[in-house]
Design a protein around this motif. Sequence first.
Motif, PDB file in Angstrom:
ATOM      1  N   LEU A  85       0.832  -1.201   0.000  1.00 57.21           N
ATOM      2  CA  LEU A  85       0.000   0.000   0.000  1.00 57.21           C
ATOM      3  C   LEU A  85       0.869   1.254   0.000  1.00 57.21           C
ATOM      4  N   ASP A  86       0.432   2.255  -0.748  1.00 56.00           N
ATOM      5  CA  ASP A  86       1.155   3.519  -0.837  1.00 56.00           C
ATOM      6  C   ASP A  86       0.761   4.451   0.300  1.00 56.00           C
ATOM      7  N   ILE A  87       0.835   3.973   1.515  1.00 51.12           N
ATOM      8  CA  ILE A  87       0.493   4.792   2.666  1.00 51.12           C
ATOM      9  C   ILE A  87       1.257   4.268   3.870  1.00 51.12           C
ATOM     10  N   VAL A  88       1.677   5.188   4.713  1.00 54.49           N
ATOM     11  CA  VAL A  88       2.351   4.847   5.962  1.00 54.49           C
ATOM     12  C   VAL A  88       1.343   4.971   7.092  1.00 54.49           C
ATOM     13  N   VAL A  89       1.208   3.923   7.909  1.00 55.78           N
ATOM     14  CA  VAL A  89       0.263   3.918   9.022  1.00 55.78           C
ATOM     15  C   VAL A  89       1.025   4.012  10.332  1.00 55.78           C
ATOM     16  N   ILE A  90       0.306   4.380  11.380  1.00 57.57           N
ATOM     17  CA  ILE A  90       0.910   4.529  12.697  1.00 57.57           C
ATOM     18  C   ILE A  90       0.293   3.513  13.650  1.00 57.57           C
ATOM     19  N   CYS A  91       0.959   3.291  14.750  1.00 59.55           N
ATOM     20  CA  CYS A  91       0.523   2.306  15.730  1.00 59.55           C
ATOM     21  C   CYS A  91      -0.689   2.846  16.496  1.00 59.55           C
ATOM     22  N   ASP A  92      -1.653   1.976  16.759  1.00 58.90           N
ATOM     23  CA  ASP A  92      -2.843   2.388  17.507  1.00 58.90           C
ATOM     24  C   ASP A  92      -2.511   2.721  18.956  1.00 58.90           C
ATOM     25  N   ARG A  93      -1.496   2.116  19.513  1.00 62.09           N
ATOM     26  CA  ARG A  93      -1.203   2.294  20.939  1.00 62.09           C
ATOM     27  C   ARG A  93      -0.181   3.388  21.189  1.00 62.09           C
ATOM     28  N   THR A  94       0.895   3.412  20.382  1.00 62.24           N
ATOM     29  CA  THR A  94       1.981   4.363  20.633  1.00 62.24           C
ATOM     30  C   THR A  94       1.957   5.568  19.718  1.00 62.24           C
ATOM     31  N   GLY A  95       1.287   5.455  18.562  1.00 57.89           N
ATOM     32  CA  GLY A  95       1.282   6.561  17.619  1.00 57.89           C
ATOM     33  C   GLY A  95       2.554   6.679  16.803  1.00 57.89           C
ATOM     34  N   MET A  96       3.433   5.700  16.856  1.00 58.88           N
ATOM     35  CA  MET A  96       4.680   5.733  16.096  1.00 58.88           C
ATOM     36  C   MET A  96       4.437   5.187  14.690  1.00 58.88           C
ATOM     37  N   PRO A  97       5.123   5.731  13.665  1.00 62.38           N
ATOM     38  CA  PRO A  97       4.959   5.214  12.297  1.00 62.38           C
ATOM     39  C   PRO A  97       5.409   3.755  12.198  1.00 62.38           C
ATOM     40  N   LEU A  98       4.584   2.946  11.570  1.00 61.86           N
ATOM     41  CA  LEU A  98       4.878   1.527  11.407  1.00 61.86           C
ATOM     42  C   LEU A  98       5.423   1.188  10.026  1.00 61.86           C
ATOM     43  N   GLY A  99       5.196   2.033   9.040  1.00 57.50           N
ATOM     44  CA  GLY A  99       5.653   1.752   7.686  1.00 57.50           C
ATOM     45  C   GLY A  99       4.487   1.443   6.765  1.00 57.50           C
ATOM     46  N   ARG A 100       4.812   0.873   5.610  1.00 59.05           N
ATOM     47  CA  ARG A 100       3.822   0.555   4.585  1.00 59.05           C
ATOM     48  C   ARG A 100       3.428  -0.915   4.693  1.00 59.05           C
ATOM     49  N   PRO A 101       2.155  -1.212   4.941  1.00 57.93           N
ATOM     50  CA  PRO A 101       1.729  -2.617   5.039  1.00 57.93           C
ATOM     51  C   PRO A 101       1.532  -3.237   3.662  1.00 57.93           C
ATOM     52  N   THR A 102       1.423  -4.557   3.651  1.00 58.64           N
ATOM     53  CA  THR A 102       1.163  -5.331   2.442  1.00 58.64           C
ATOM     54  C   THR A 102      -0.247  -5.895   2.511  1.00 58.64           C
ATOM     55  N   ILE A 103      -0.975  -5.792   1.408  1.00 56.15           N
ATOM     56  CA  ILE A 103      -2.351  -6.295   1.352  1.00 56.15           C
ATOM     57  C   ILE A 103      -2.423  -7.425   0.331  1.00 56.15           C
ATOM     58  N   THR A 104      -3.139  -8.478   0.666  1.00 57.69           N
ATOM     59  CA  THR A 104      -3.431  -9.609  -0.220  1.00 57.69           C
ATOM     60  C   THR A 104      -4.931  -9.628  -0.470  1.00 57.69           C
ATOM     61  N   ILE A 105      -5.346  -9.611  -1.730  1.00 60.43           N
ATOM     62  CA  ILE A 105      -6.758  -9.492  -2.104  1.00 60.43           C
ATOM     63  C   ILE A 105      -7.166 -10.696  -2.944  1.00 60.43           C
ATOM     64  N   VAL A 106      -8.384 -11.193  -2.671  1.00 59.86           N
ATOM     65  CA  VAL A 106      -9.015 -12.251  -3.468  1.00 59.86           C
ATOM     66  C   VAL A 106     -10.270 -11.655  -4.097  1.00 59.86           C
ATOM     67  N   VAL A 107     -10.390 -11.733  -5.432  1.00 57.27           N
ATOM     68  CA  VAL A 107     -11.484 -11.088  -6.168  1.00 57.27           C
ATOM     69  C   VAL A 107     -12.221 -12.140  -6.984  1.00 57.27           C
ATOM     70  N   ASP A 108     -13.555 -12.061  -6.990  1.00 59.34           N
ATOM     71  CA  ASP A 108     -14.387 -12.917  -7.831  1.00 59.34           C
ATOM     72  C   ASP A 108     -14.404 -12.349  -9.243  1.00 59.34           C
ATOM     73  N   ALA A 109     -14.004 -13.167 -10.229  1.00 61.81           N
ATOM     74  CA  ALA A 109     -13.865 -12.675 -11.602  1.00 61.81           C
ATOM     75  C   ALA A 109     -15.207 -12.481 -12.292  1.00 61.81           C
ATOM     76  N   PHE A 110     -16.273 -13.121 -11.852  1.00 63.75           N
ATOM     77  CA  PHE A 110     -17.574 -12.976 -12.508  1.00 63.75           C
ATOM     78  C   PHE A 110     -18.207 -11.630 -12.205  1.00 63.75           C
ATOM     79  N   SER A 111     -18.113 -11.194 -10.956  1.00 63.78           N
ATOM     80  CA  SER A 111     -18.771  -9.956 -10.547  1.00 63.78           C
ATOM     81  C   SER A 111     -17.799  -8.830 -10.218  1.00 63.78           C
TER      82      SER A 111
END
Length: 621
Positions: free
Chosen positions: A234-260
Amino acid sequence: MTPAVLQRLVLAGDLEIVSGDPASEASTGVSAPLVKTLNDLPEHQAKEVRRRYRYVIYMKRKGLRHGMRGRISHALAELKGEVPMGEAMDAAEKEPRPPRASTVMEWMRRWETSGGNLMSLLTRHAVRVTPKRLDPRVLKIGRAQVRTFYCTKRRPTIKDAKEQIERVLTADKSLDSKTISISTVRRLIEEISPYERDVARFGAAYARHRWRYSLKGIGADRPMQRYEIDHTVLDIVVICDRTGMPLGRPTITIVVDAFSGLVAGFFISFWGTGLAATLSALKVAISPKDEYVTRNNLAANWLPYGIPGLMVVDNGLEFHSPQFHDIAMHLNMDLRFCAVRQPWLKPFVERTLGELHRYLPHQGRVEKRLNNYLPPKPEKSATITFGSLCTGLLKAFVEIHPFEVNERKLWLPFDRFSEGMEKLLPPSLPTSTAELDLIVAVTEEYTVSGEGVVPNSLRFNSDELQALLKAVGTNFRTLIKFNPEDLNVVHIQDPRTKGWLPVPSCMPEYTDGLSIVQHKAIRARLQGKVARKDIADRLLKAKTELTELWNSSAAIGKRLKAAQLRALSGLTSSHALRGATAAATGASPPPSAPIPKRLLTPEDLKVPEIEVPDFDAYVAV
């Protein structure tokens, strides 16, 4: 043969009308017949065709044929220089240069011969083929240099190719022409198909990517027939929910139905692309999602669930692993791998990944580097927590994406999926995911003993494991498997039956929900903390001092000779009394009694030889 049958055969291409347009055009390299209309012509050519058509129709209305020269001349004279008008025209148009009877007869002959084809009235200048005035030997050399010099991986320009051809022409003494125009070189290059040029200059992969096409589409006729899966950072840097420190860019894995086009499941983590993230996203995709909708108060249902029939993947190492193939076999799911560097073979997941960034907030976005522009650092502008990112993407995939109209096919993904599911049987679900977790789990070999098993400095033990140890009769080495996402339980293989025994952690308060990444990060942090306190140097120094102490003690305590030991002990009455007195009073000896530097000489230590007397033996009665 009836006219209806004849027309059907002609339209189907089984029969061909031989007469047609006599005008010959240059070959276009297309095997299928090309259809051309009046609107496709340039304006001046279309205007000339309309003009000729009016003359032909005017003569036809008078009942004239193309061989009646006298009557055609008389009909032209009656026009008095005006262009014959059709029924829809209201005003007369003056002809600056009226045609002669022979010209009109030729137009009528071409019209009748072609069966009324408008293109037969097209001026011959539009389709004339200019003869080649260049020496054929020059063209032959030019074509050879285009093949061997221009169509290479060096990718020279057309100007470079022209100079190369002129050098070859200059070296040939039999040729009078030593130059060639750049337009001729361009025409020689265009004789080669663009696909073949790109293969020779840029490679087959580039040519396939540029000239790709699709005839039959993806072939999905119902929901859950074909799923597509892929990863991206992901093209975004997120922060920690508890400390508020930057965590970096996470990776997302997506599964998509090809019919719809619906998102069937996704998984966000900092693990990168791997087998664990793939299985986590797949488990979300095949499981019912009522819990996600209820817990997050979503306004729409997340419809997709169940095992798909086909999973389309790329050539990532995690998809080629034996574990992923075992997962597909356990789920009775087919796999299809896309060709290398051809992501358009799974277009739905690629399009979803491309549109995903529209749902992301602006804060913390990673910008592309541009010339003369320094983008702000995303770590400083990041304000979105990891929990908010997960919740926001879930809302986007459930409440926004399914209700966006497909502009190409004009249907809603939500309606297309729900209507398709009404025609199918209920989806199939796995009875258990324990087998999948064992397949993906990390496998290592450890020794099982009375304290259990200790992988990664974590101890696991149970009564069942100790019973297994007693049944085996001794300590044994075996395989263990643990889920890298949860270290609360490991599975230990029975060396006799090859079954797997779940064994809990001895520290559940620490390992509950703990991943291997977190555990390694915690250990690395503690090691760094120890290193900062110089614990390692202090420990090494203490070990060295202890070793020197033992060595000195061993040297002092070595066995000495008895005489030397007694002499060095100072066992005399004066020394003993002085020592006892001094020890009792705590006083030091008087300074007037000097301490000799040497107490005994080597001669004093020698034992004197004494004569042994003779004795007579007697018997006591």
